[in-house]
Design a protein around this motif. Structure first.
Motif, mmCIF file in Angstrom:
data_model
loop_
_atom_site.group_PDB
_atom_site.id
_atom_site.type_symbol
_atom_site.label_atom_id
_atom_site.label_comp_id
_atom_site.label_asym_id
_atom_site.label_seq_id
_atom_site.Cartn_x
_atom_site.Cartn_y
_atom_site.Cartn_z
ATOM 1 N N THR A 1 0.839 -1.200 0.000
ATOM 2 C CA THR A 1 0.000 0.000 0.000
ATOM 3 C C THR A 1 0.871 1.248 0.000
ATOM 4 O O THR A 1 0.539 2.240 -0.634
ATOM 5 N N ALA A 2 2.025 1.168 0.671
ATOM 6 C CA ALA A 2 2.902 2.345 0.735
ATOM 7 C C ALA A 2 3.408 2.732 -0.654
ATOM 8 O O ALA A 2 3.628 3.904 -0.945
ATOM 9 N N LEU A 3 3.609 1.727 -1.523
ATOM 10 C CA LEU A 3 4.112 2.025 -2.861
ATOM 11 C C LEU A 3 3.160 2.939 -3.612
ATOM 12 O O LEU A 3 3.575 3.813 -4.356
ATOM 13 N N ALA B 1 0.581 10.329 -1.105
ATOM 14 C CA ALA B 1 1.417 11.352 -0.487
ATOM 15 C C ALA B 1 2.882 11.219 -0.872
ATOM 16 O O ALA B 1 3.634 12.191 -0.904
ATOM 17 N N LYS B 2 3.314 9.974 -1.196
ATOM 18 C CA LYS B 2 4.726 9.736 -1.503
ATOM 19 C C LYS B 2 5.012 9.837 -2.996
ATOM 20 O O LYS B 2 6.158 9.758 -3.408
ATOM 21 N N GLN B 3 3.966 9.971 -3.811
ATOM 22 C CA GLN B 3 4.160 9.935 -5.260
ATOM 23 C C GLN B 3 5.062 11.063 -5.754
ATOM 24 O O GLN B 3 5.656 10.974 -6.811
ATOM 25 N N PHE C 1 5.663 5.959 -8.002
ATOM 26 C CA PHE C 1 5.593 4.539 -8.350
ATOM 27 C C PHE C 1 4.470 4.246 -9.330
ATOM 28 O O PHE C 1 4.643 3.472 -10.274
ATOM 29 N N THR C 2 3.317 4.892 -9.115
ATOM 30 C CA THR C 2 2.186 4.651 -10.013
ATOM 31 C C THR C 2 2.552 5.026 -11.445
ATOM 32 O O THR C 2 2.226 4.305 -12.391
ATOM 33 N N ARG C 3 3.245 6.161 -11.586
ATOM 34 C CA ARG C 3 3.695 6.569 -12.910
ATOM 35 C C ARG C 3 4.628 5.533 -13.517
ATOM 36 O O ARG C 3 4.564 5.220 -14.700
ATOM 37 N N TRP C 4 5.523 4.995 -12.690
ATOM 38 C CA TRP C 4 6.477 3.998 -13.188
ATOM 39 C C TRP C 4 5.727 2.796 -13.753
ATOM 40 O O TRP C 4 6.095 2.261 -14.794
#
Lengths: 305, 567
Positions: A75-77, A81-83, A88-91
């Motif tokens: 879930t942290a990936l 807030a961390k994007q 990571f989602t973009r990756w």
């Protein structure tokens, strides 16, 4: 209700029932033993990744796999807030887009070329095939400097295909995959009888109709294999993206994942492993799904029969 | 006579051949033609867009190449017949643009000194040398400054020389010598000056002048970048006179000058501080004190790209300090590639034989599990193996082997163990592929062959050794050769697991590590940050590797008579 089939045991069951335990151990049992040992060897690093991705501490510290079951790393990936720091989602999106375009385009282009080499006779055919085989032995890593030089020259005049662009990376991949792809398909195309094309030709089919409606359908397995190999190759590659891309939001998974383990003081193996599981799952699933084609695809050119 | 044709017959035959040529590939359908035109239009639109960009930038060479290629593509697809070109064009164009060009460009770089020190053209180098040799004149007085803006929003320096506190001298000037020359204020101008304490230390300086707006402290901070790059010339020839530049604290200006002045006529640099002259040395791409002498003094380590002929190759074969590590790396590359192919093939072969048996239950499950390593992205596997091989915390030492402190196996830090670890990991990565292809090849062997051998009384071992293995080797030889070529350049495994390490002899300029294969060594030469990248040398190595691998493959293919099958 019992059917006839259930009442009649198959041949295999009969054979195995007749075997004494001792004979079973001698003929088949040891094979199972070897199979289990090799399976463990094959599975173990993968289980280790899976297990680490589920730990809270970041490593399998107790020495026992799967002693923890913590989904927080996954879930942290995707944590919005961390994007900003590590998108990571973009990756994930980038990787899927690049790998899919590359898989489809490389199959399309290689199949066209393989068809020409397999069915047509023209000047330079043999030389062309030889060149393809030779050229594919020049791995892209040897040409990194040149790739960078050429792309930065293109950037000056046509940015959509230059450094930091998706198009540039895909073009380099396509140029590189053509040799291997064409060569792999060429062998397979040769196994499709020529009489089929000739019959269609007599019936008045155009060359494009023969190609798209007859040949391509018959060689579908090799198309699937080439698409899969190209997809896996793109997902797994981190060298070319590292040359072409320079902003984190352009990264592919292979490049982005290193973020979690490259900084010496903030390594996060659990997050890395969670990312690795996410990266590998679709690839492995595709591979298993197309498994029966793969053997024929890999040996298609070499093994006739 | 049958061979003799009347002119009429000849003409007819000619016409027939013409029609046949036209009809090669059948009569095109309307739908197909429309699709073709649509694709061509798309390609032409893209070419048009790119050519407009090129025209706008006056890149006539690239433009004419693009134009030629576009015309060629249209010609290929619009004319009838000539099918091979239609099928080959997309691939060949991509191959030329993005693969063959890369191969040739690498070959070209191999004959240059391209690298971190020789990065660009001579003009770039001249600019860079001039800019990097900017020196503050320590003999010149430090002037307090108040940055001011004229009515046209041009920045100027209003500076005060307080060497003699009783009689401060005031100057004013901007970046354009012709319009706002640097000068000492006349008595008339001094009347417009307002003096006051400097914000930095309270010294009394000129704060503002009529007709100009003095920047506030906040504005100075906001425009820091603009201000610190401001050069106010002290004469018409800025090279000779020097210029006023802001001090890092932004409180004052001081005379600054270019220490290295380029003379385009003589093609030399002159160092202002000691008057020494440096000549453009086209053979090595540096400005140095004595032409052709590599060891003479250079004005700067910034050079430009020049053709050095076989220089890089001479270094590879002639440099004594490189010989020993290079030999080690080369032999390890061969050992690594051979061992990888043989070990994976033996394991894969054994498994294929064991599991090519329909009586085994769960055969499919075993198979699926065994090919997992092949399906799993290799770079991830390499990282995981690296983690598991860690000496003190790795899973292999601590959990599987259950070793105790002081008895840990130094998997990745000892050259021998590291080689072993790499091979072990590569076996894991590679055996499923061999398992797959051997199984395929095994199933392709006609069962009549083994059956007749069985009837002749051959044992299982004899069947394997005399019939199956030779047949397998014949059909798999091309794949085994390709596998060797692949492992010869298996950068991923080496680079990600050990990075070529553990480090070798530290006295060498390039680190030749214990597990470095040629390709990872080349990567270090090209991209290592420590000693400075040397793209030329790296490309020379690349070219050699290409010839080694290509040569080995070519001759092995020839031996397996594989190439004859191509015809």
């Amino acid at each position: 209700m019992t059917t006839l089939n259930e009442l009649e045991p198959t041949d295999r069951v009969i054979k195995q029932r007749r075997m004494s335990p001792l004979k079973w151990a001698r003929t088949l049992g040891w094979k199972h033993l070897v199979g289990i040992v090799v399976s463990l060897y094959a599975l173990f690093p993968i289980l280790y990744i899976l297990s680490t991705s589920l730990t809270k501490a970041g490593s399998v510290s107790s020495g026992v796999l799967f002693s923890d079951f913590f989904l927080g790393n996954y879930t942290a990936l995707f944590d919005p807030a961390k994007q900003h720091d590590r998108p990571f989602t973009r990756w994930v999106i980038n990787t899927v887009v690049i790998a899919s375009i590359n898989a489809v385009a490389s199959v399309f282009i290689s199949a066209l070329a393989a068809y020409a080499f397999s069915r047509m006779r023209f000047i330079g055919r043999r030389g062309g095939l030889m060149t393809l085989i030779l050229i594919q032995m020049f791995p892209s890593i040897l040409g990194l400097v040149a790739i960078y030089g050429i792309l930065s020259e293109i950037t000056k005049y046509f940015p959509p295909l230059g450094l930091g662009s998706l198009g540039g990376l895909i073009m380099i991949y396509l140029g590189g995959s053509l040799g291997g792809g064409t060569y792999l398909m060429y062998g397979f195309f040769n196994t499709v009888p020529k009489e089929l094309d000739e019959a269609a030709k007599i019936d008045g089919a155009t060359h494009t109709q023969i190609y798209f409606k007859i040949i391509l359908r018959l060689v579908a397995p090799i198309l699937a294999v080439q698409a899969l190999l190209s997809f896996i190759g793109t997902v797994s590659d981190y060298i070319l993206p590292s040359v072409v891309f320079n902003k984190p939001e352009q990264y592919t998974l292979a490049l982005g994942l290193q973020f979690f383990i490259d900084q010496p003081y903030s390594q996060n193996w659990a997050m890395f492993c969670a990312g690795a599981v996410i990266t590998a799952t679709p690839v492995v699933a595709l591979f298993m799904f197309l498994q029966r084609f793969i053997t024929s695809g890999l040996t298609g050119g070499a093994v006739k029969g | 006579m049958a061979e003799q044709q009347t002119p009429e017959q000849k003409a007819r035959a000619k016409a027939r051949a013409k029609v046949a040529r036209k009809l090669e590939g059948g009569v095109p359908s309307l739908r197909g033609t429309l699709i073709k035109i649509a694709f061509l239009a798309l390609a032409d639109a893209g070419a048009l867009f790119a050519s407009m960009l090129l025209i706008a930038q006056h890149q006539w060479l690239y433009f004419s190449v693009l134009l030629g290629a576009t015309l060629l593509i249209n010609w290929i697809y619009l004319r009838r017949g000539n099918l091979p070109a239609k099928y080959l064009a997309p691939g060949v164009i991509l191959l030329i643009c993005f693969q063959i060009s890369i191969v040739f460009f690498s070959g070209f770089i191999a004959f240059t000194n391209y690298g971190a020190l020789h990065n660009g053209s001579k003009e770039d180098a001249i600019t860079s040398i001039k800019l990097s040799a900017i020196v503050t004149d320590t003999n010149a007085p430090f002037l307090y400054v108040s940055p001011v803006e004229d009515s046209n929003k041009n920045l100027e320096f209003l500076a005060t020389d307080t060497t003699d506190a009783a009689n401060p001298i005031i100057y004013l000037g901007g970046t354009d010598w012709a319009k706002q020359p640097w000068h000492q204020l006349s008595a008339a101008e001094l009347a417009n000056i307002k003096m006051g304490p400097s914000p930095a230390d309270g010294t009394v300086i000129a704060l503002s002048i009529k007709g100009f707006k003095t920047l506030t402290q906040d504005q100075v901070i906001a425009r820091q970048a603009e201000l610190s790059s401001l050069k106010v010339p002290l004469g018409a020839n800025v090279d000779k006179a020097g210029f006023m530049a802001l001090d890092p604290s932004a409180t004052g200006v001081q005379r600054t000058f270019y220490d290295a002045i380029y003379d385009p006529k003589a093609d030399t640099f002159t160092r202002q501080s000691d008057g020494k002259v440096f000549y453009a040395d086209e053979s090595i791409g540096f400005f140095d004190a004595k032409k052709g002498d590599l060891h003479s003094e250079r004005i700067s380590d910034t050079g430009w790209r020049v053709n050095i002929g076989l220089g890089n190759f001479n270094r590879i074969f002639g440099d004594k300090s490189l010989q020993k590590p290079l030999l080690g790396i080369f032999s390890w590359t061969i050992v690594f590639a051979l061992t990888s192919v043989v070990s994976t093939f033996v394991v894969g072969l054994a498994l294929a034989f064991l599991f090519n048996d329909d009586r085994i239950r769960g055969k499919k499950v075993y198979r699926s599990i065994m090919i997992l390593p092949y399906a799993f992205p290799a770079f991830l596997s390499a990282y995981v193996w690296k983690g598991m091989f860690n000496t003190n915390a790795g899973f292999i030492n601590t959990s599987i082997l259950n070793l105790h402190k002081g008895h840990m196996i130094p998997w990745l830090t000892d050259p021998t163990w590291a080689k072993f670890a790499i091979l072990l990991c590569n076996l894991w990565l590679g055996f499923p592929y061999m398992f797959l292809i051997t199984t395929g090849a095994l199933q392709a062997i006609p069962s009549e062959l083994t059956e007749s051998a069985m009837i002749d009384g051959a044992t299982n071992w004899q069947q394997f050794r005399l019939i199956k293995l030779p047949l397998l080797l014949i059909s798999l030889a091309p794949l085994l050769i390709s596998s060797f070529a692949f492992n010869f350049n298996n950068f991923t495994v080496i680079y990600l697991i050990t990075g070529g390490g553990p480090s070798g002899d530290p006295s060498l300029r390039v680190d030749a590590g214990g597990t470095d294969i040629l390709i990872s060594f080349v990567y270090k030469i090209a991209f290592s940050t420590g000693v400075g990248a040397d793209y030329g040398l790296a490309s020379a190595f690349s070219v050699l590797i290409f010839f080694i691998v290509g040569g080995i493959s070519f001759f092995s293919f020839r031996r397996t008579q594989f190439l004859e099958d191509l015809a």
